[in-house]
Design an enzyme around this catalytic site. Structure first.
Site, PDB file in Angstrom:
ATOM      1  N   SER A 254       0.865  -1.253  -0.097  1.00  0.00           N
ATOM      2  CA  SER A 254       0.177   0.040  -0.054  1.00  0.00           C
ATOM      3  C   SER A 254       0.726   1.280  -0.032  1.00  0.00           C
ATOM      4  O   SER A 254       2.086   1.122   0.323  1.00  0.00           O
ATOM      5  CB  SER A 254      -0.879   0.080   1.146  1.00  0.00           C
ATOM      6  OG  SER A 254      -1.750  -1.189   1.326  1.00  0.00           O
ATOM      7  N   SER A 292      -3.519  -3.870  -2.832  1.00  0.00           N
ATOM      8  CA  SER A 292      -2.582  -2.609  -2.466  1.00  0.00           C
ATOM      9  C   SER A 292      -3.646  -1.515  -1.996  1.00  0.00           C
ATOM     10  O   SER A 292      -4.895  -1.204  -2.645  1.00  0.00           O
ATOM     11  CB  SER A 292      -2.027  -1.975  -3.496  1.00  0.00           C
ATOM     12  OG  SER A 292      -1.041  -0.814  -3.166  1.00  0.00           O
ATOM     13  N   ASP A 294      -4.131   2.172  -1.697  1.00  0.00           N
ATOM     14  CA  ASP A 294      -3.509   3.285  -1.974  1.00  0.00           C
ATOM     15  C   ASP A 294      -4.357   4.603  -1.751  1.00  0.00           C
ATOM     16  O   ASP A 294      -5.408   4.555  -2.650  1.00  0.00           O
ATOM     17  CB  ASP A 294      -3.093   3.202  -3.589  1.00  0.00           C
ATOM     18  CG  ASP A 294      -2.228   2.010  -3.601  1.00  0.00           C
ATOM     19  OD1 ASP A 294      -1.270   1.567  -2.631  1.00  0.00           O
ATOM     20  OD2 ASP A 294      -2.282   1.362  -4.645  1.00  0.00           O
TER      21      ASP A 294
END
Length: 379
Positions: A254, A292, A294
């Site tokens: 991340s 991930s 983000d």
């Protein structure tokens, strides 16, 4: 002899974050993304009033984590909220407080970054902090803002080692000056693009003709992809990248991107600013893998845009940068995000974590040779 032993023990017990400063930032090595000029510290703290505090936990052979806290201003954040916007590049994350930012367009607590399983404990600490302020004695609701990345490969993440006292220490020791980078705070146990990641920061100052505003960015990097620096294919040249046959590589991870500006922006334009940071996220080699989380959070520190908790009037008049004049700010956030990510890697160091796992930092000598090969830095 006793004195020498004591000195040796003292050196061994020095905070882990001090060693990170032996490395050099990207700009010091001739890597200068973009055309705009950084601020005095080339950090998010170049935006007046913004402070950053960190607590690093590097304990024994398995605790490699911490907390990084960003305070948008030095007053009572609950009483004087700041306008904010958020952009989610990929939502595989445990960020807290984001729906209220999306709905109301403001932030009313410090912003804390930590590891995934500690996010909830850190959020509780932010609530404790807000309630502890005497002026807030009658409030009955707080929206703490917490971002996270998963440092569970190097860190004993199930131990949930970040405590309320760690969060309070980070807040109480926050500074409006230089920001430590690399293996510090929430970046202590993170990995990025095949190498050690961490905390990184950068800033850009617009020319007076474009408003003279400052944009500062702080990142917590912990993601995979194919590393590029100033356009040079560094990851491929080093044979360390996603889907390289002979390199074990974890692409999931991340990235938290925190953006501050003194430009008077509405929550709508702050969201637009946050969105542009992901262009830089891609430029360094990320593609936001499935696993991930983000997130990019942007806020304005301009005093006339603050939202009072107990407003006396129905309407509020605030200055606002018009849409037609946003492009320089978009460029500034792109450049500052890119350089902040580089700094998180250049300032990181080799580390050994739980189960003897090792993560090497970006090799400086080899990287500079690659950049020179592609004419991607100034000598």
């Amino acid at each position: 002899m006793t004195r020498l032993i004591l000195v040796g023990l003292l050196l061994i017990s020095l905070p882990f974050q001090n060693s990170a400063q032996e490395r050099q930032r990207a700009r010091d090595l001739g890597i200068k993304p973009g055309i705009l000029t950084p601020g005095k510290y080339n950090a998010i703290t170049d935006v007046a009033g913004v402070s950053v505090g960190q607590k690093t936990l590097n304990i024994g052979d398995s605790i490699r984590t911490g907390v990084t806290v960003i305070l948008p201003h030095q007053g009572n954040l609950f009483k004087e909220k700041v306008p904010a916007g958020i952009f989610v590049g990929n939502g595989f994350g445990k960020s807290i407080g984001t729906t209220q930012i999306e709905e109301l367009g403001n932030i009313e607590s410090p912003i804390a970054l930590t590891n995934t399983l500690n996010a909830f404990l850190v959020a509780n600490a932010l609530v404790d902090y807000t309630l502890s302020i005497p002026e807030n004695s009658k409030i009955r609701s707080v929206n703490p803002v917490v971002g996270e990345t998963n440092d569970g490969w190097l860190n004993d993440i199930r131990g949930r080692h970040v405590t309320t006292s760690d969060v309070f220490e980070a807040i109480n020791t926050s500074s409006t000056k230089e920001v430590l980078e690399g293996n510090v705070g929430a970046g202590t146990g993170t990995n990025t693009l095949g190498f050690k990641g961490g905390i990184g920061t950068s800033s850009r100052v617009l020319p007076k003709s474009k408003g003279g505003y400052t944009v500062g960015v702080l990142v917590q990097t912990n993601f995979g992809g194919i590393l590029r620096i100033n356009g040079a294919p560094v990851g491929k040249e080093l044979d360390t990248y996603y889907m390289a046959n002979d390199v074990p590589y974890q692409v999931d991870g991340s990235c938290m991107i925190i953006i501050a500006t003194d430009a008077p922006l509405s929550s709508r334009n702050l969201q637009r600013l946050a969105r542009r940071s992901f262009l830089a996220f891609g430029a360094v080699g990320s593609f936001s893998s499935n696993g991930s989380g983000d997130y990019s959070i942007a806020f304005s520190t301009h005093k006339d845009t603050r939202i009072p908790y107990d407003a006396e009037s129905i309407e509020k008049t605030s200055p606002e940068v018009l849409n037609d004049f946003m492009s320089p700010l978009f460029l500034a956030v792109f450049e500052a995000t890119e350089e902040a990510i580089y700094n998180s890697m250049f300032m990181a160091e080799d580390i050994v974590g739980q189960k003897g796992r090792q993560m090497k930092a970006l090799p400086i000598k080899e990287t500079l040779e690659i950049l020179d090969k592609y004419k991607a830095r100034e000598n």
